[in-house]
Write a protein that holds these residues in place. Structure first.
Motif, short mmCIF file in Angstrom:
data_model
loop_
_atom_site.label_atom_id
_atom_site.label_comp_id
_atom_site.label_asym_id
_atom_site.label_seq_id
_atom_site.Cartn_x
_atom_site.Cartn_y
_atom_site.Cartn_z
N GLY A 171 0.84 -1.19 0.00
CA GLY A 171 0.00 0.00 0.00
C GLY A 171 0.87 1.24 0.00
N PHE A 204 -11.40 -6.10 -0.53
CA PHE A 204 -12.64 -5.64 -1.18
C PHE A 204 -12.92 -4.19 -0.79
N ILE A 205 -12.82 -3.91 0.52
CA ILE A 205 -13.13 -2.55 1.00
C ILE A 205 -12.12 -1.55 0.46
N GLU A 259 -9.74 -11.02 2.67
CA GLU A 259 -10.48 -10.81 1.42
C GLU A 259 -11.42 -9.62 1.55
N LYS A 260 -12.04 -9.53 2.70
CA LYS A 260 -12.95 -8.40 2.93
C LYS A 260 -12.17 -7.09 2.94
N ARG A 279 1.30 -3.71 3.52
CA ARG A 279 0.17 -3.35 4.35
C ARG A 279 -0.26 -4.57 5.17
N ALA A 280 -0.85 -4.30 6.30
CA ALA A 280 -1.39 -5.38 7.12
C ALA A 280 -2.54 -6.02 6.33
N PRO A 281 -2.49 -7.32 6.05
CA PRO A 281 -3.49 -7.93 5.16
C PRO A 281 -4.93 -7.74 5.61
N ASP A 315 -11.38 -9.84 7.80
CA ASP A 315 -10.62 -10.88 7.11
C ASP A 315 -9.97 -10.27 5.86
N ALA A 333 -8.34 -2.68 6.64
CA ALA A 333 -9.20 -2.15 5.57
C ALA A 333 -9.09 -0.63 5.45
N THR A 334 -8.14 -0.03 6.14
CA THR A 334 -8.03 1.43 6.12
C THR A 334 -7.00 1.87 5.11
N TRP A 335 -7.36 2.87 4.29
CA TRP A 335 -6.35 3.47 3.43
C TRP A 335 -5.82 4.69 4.17
N ALA A 354 -12.69 -0.90 -3.19
CA ALA A 354 -13.88 -0.06 -3.37
C ALA A 354 -13.59 1.39 -2.99
N HIS A 355 -12.82 1.56 -1.92
CA HIS A 355 -12.45 2.93 -1.51
C HIS A 355 -11.67 3.63 -2.60
#
Lengths: 49, 477
Positions: free
Chosen positions: B122, B245-246, B241-242, B149-151, B239, B154-156, B249-250
């Protein structure tokens, strides 16, 4: 690894907004996953599939 | 000459040794960076010239570095690696970019973030200072911005920075006509949503293009704690994969947000944007000028050209078509933006920048030494400098003495100067004078030629038939 500790700017509305949209996207993710599984299950149960 | 180009990142520093740009990477980042540079997506970006090329120096090459260089690098401790980057010929900074270039830099940042997402990497920051331009094309230069990035995160992390430094300045430009270069010159951390919120009407705040970028973040910020909050960046553990995904999408959402603030090509008329149709030249006179300048550029074999006061960039385009690398500057961001669009579309090697040569970009940053001034970068970099339809503005409006103009030109060029003399009887000269005739009573051909010959030799002169203007080709003494 990107540092797990990050100072969020005081009053950073963007950070909170990102968290809210992430929660919404997470819901979409689960919904989509459930729908895919449901469709797979339906197709495997359908003798005509 | 040694100059440190960047030093804020504890993981490494970039130093310039003459024409070489070398990055020292600390030991704790060396493994990941080596792996990153082998990724197919990264190799693709390097091949496409969107990411700066990086070559690891072998041990014997490190030993060949001069002692001063080694002393700088040794301060980072043992281990680590040295990378040599391709040199971007003429660095420029966001304060000098028109809105169009800031937009292009934003898109490049998103492209890179998306490309490395699947590979488990990332971006840890998203600032326009990570980008330089080769001609009109952006290139990402700060490879230390990439990190694993930590797998499950979900934060950018750079989301807020991207919004402050790309989206909000572009939104201000599009909606309120603000100049992005001026904004970023003084706001090194970008524009806060609260500032934009204060400028909007109540109705504007509810419009879609303001709602997610300005209004909601501002409302939410008011409810955040006033105490500095120390919060885990991976507070959103989900998780893997989620998380992907997030994040994906972001990034798609950010791209759409950026597209909504794309600078419009039809936006903005400025004082100089219609110069080509309102100037005192007829079409025939302009054609003469184009032919003459083209011939001189070819005869001089100009390879590096600086076009001061470029306006529409017609002469820059001629130089680029003849194979020169061109830097074209003008104080008007509207015309510079248009020239950038043309250079991008026609693949011309022109770097257009918003610079007022009467007050060029100063040295900025920590101790005024992080970002060199425009003149620091430009002095002695060009074999040909053009000052066409410019000197009367500097003489009259800016009241720069004629000798100073030639001194500046002599500093900037290594060989040639193509300059346009405008007779005081010219209608535009008269329009600028506005009753201050006495100040320029002695200005004329004789004074012009006498003054220029203190620093230059007149090689050729070409009157523009039907006008009161003369083109000069000068050679530096």
């Amino acid at each position: 690894m990107i540092s797990p500790l990050a100072y969020i700017d005081p009053g950073s509305g963007f950070a909170v907004w990102q968290a809210i949209t992430a929660a919404a996207l997470g819901s979409i993710y689960y919904l989509r996953r459930w729908f895919v599984r449901f469709r797979k299950k339906r197709n495997s149960n359908d003798p005509n599939a | 000459m040694i100059s440190t180009l960047s030093f804020r990142d504890p993981d490494g520093a970039v130093t310039c040794f003459g024409d070489r740009v070398i990055r020292r990477v600390a030991a704790q980042r060396a493994f990941d960076l080596r792996e990153l540079l082998q990724l197919r997506s990264v190799q693709g970006m390097i091949s496409a010239r969107r990411l700066i090329n990086s070559r690891e120096l072998a041990l014997r090459e490190e030993e060949d570095l001069e002692p001063r260089a080694r002393a700088i690098f040794d301060s980072f401790g043992a281990g680590g690696l040295l990378l040599e980057h391709d040199r971007v010929w003429f660095p420029s900074y966001p304060a000098e970019w028109p809105a169009e270039m800031l937009y292009a830099a934003g898109h490049l940042t998103i492209d890179l973030a998306e490309a490395i997402l699947e590979e488990g990497y990332g971006l840890k920051d998203a600032t326009p200072h990570n980008v330089l331009f080769r001609g009109p094309n952006p290139v990402f230069i700060d490879i230390l911005s990439f990190d694993r990035r930590a797998p499950a995160d979900a934060t950018w992390l750079p989301y807020a920075q991207f919004m402050r430094m790309f989206v909000l300045p572009l939104l201000l430009h599009r909606e309120f006509g603000a100049k992005t270069g001026e904004l970023l010159a003084v706001r090194t951390h970008g524009v806060e949503p609260e500032e934009v919120y204060a400028r909007c009407s109540r109705a504007q705040r509810l419009l879609p293009r303001f709602l997610g970028s300005v209004t909601i973040p501002t409302w939410l910020a008011k409810h955040c704690s006033r105490q500095p909050a120390k919060q885990k960046a991976n507070g959103g553990q989900v998780d893997q994969e989620k998380a992907r995904f997030i994040l994906a999408a972001h990034l798609r959402g950010l791209r759409r947000t950026l597209q909504k603030v794309e600078p419009r090509s039809d936006l903005g008329k400025s004082i100089w944007s219609s110069y080509s149709s309102t100037s005192s030249y007829s079409a025939a006179e302009l054609e003469q000028k184009l032919q003459c300048v083209g011939r001189w550029l070819k005869d001089c074999n100009a390879k590096t050209v600086l076009d001061l006061g470029c306006n529409s960039g017609s002469f820059s385009a001629i130089a680029a078509e003849l194979g020169a690398q061109v830097v074209a500057v003008d104080a008007d961001p509207v015309v510079v933006g248009r020239l950038w669009r043309q250079a991008s579309r026609e693949k011309l090697d022109i770097l257009p920048l918003v610079v007022n040569i009467a007050s060029p970009t100063p040295r900025t940053g920590w101790r005024n030494s992080e970002c060199p001034s425009f003149l620091d970068r430009a002095t002695g970099r060009f074999d040909t400098v053009m000052m066409l339809a410019l000197i009367h503005h500097l003489l009259i409006t800016e009241r720069i003495p004629l000798a100073e103009l030639f001194d500046l030109a002599a500093d900037l060029t290594t060989e040639n100067l193509i300059i346009e003399y405008i007779d005081p009887a010219d209608p535009l000269f008269q329009a600028l004078l506005r009753g201050r005739d006495a100040l320029h009573a002695t200005f004329g051909t004789e004074l012009f030629e006498t003054t220029c010959q203190k620093r230059f030799t007149i090689l050729q002169k070409q009157p523009v038939k039907g006008s009161l203007r003369t083109l000069y080709l000068l050679q530096k003494k």
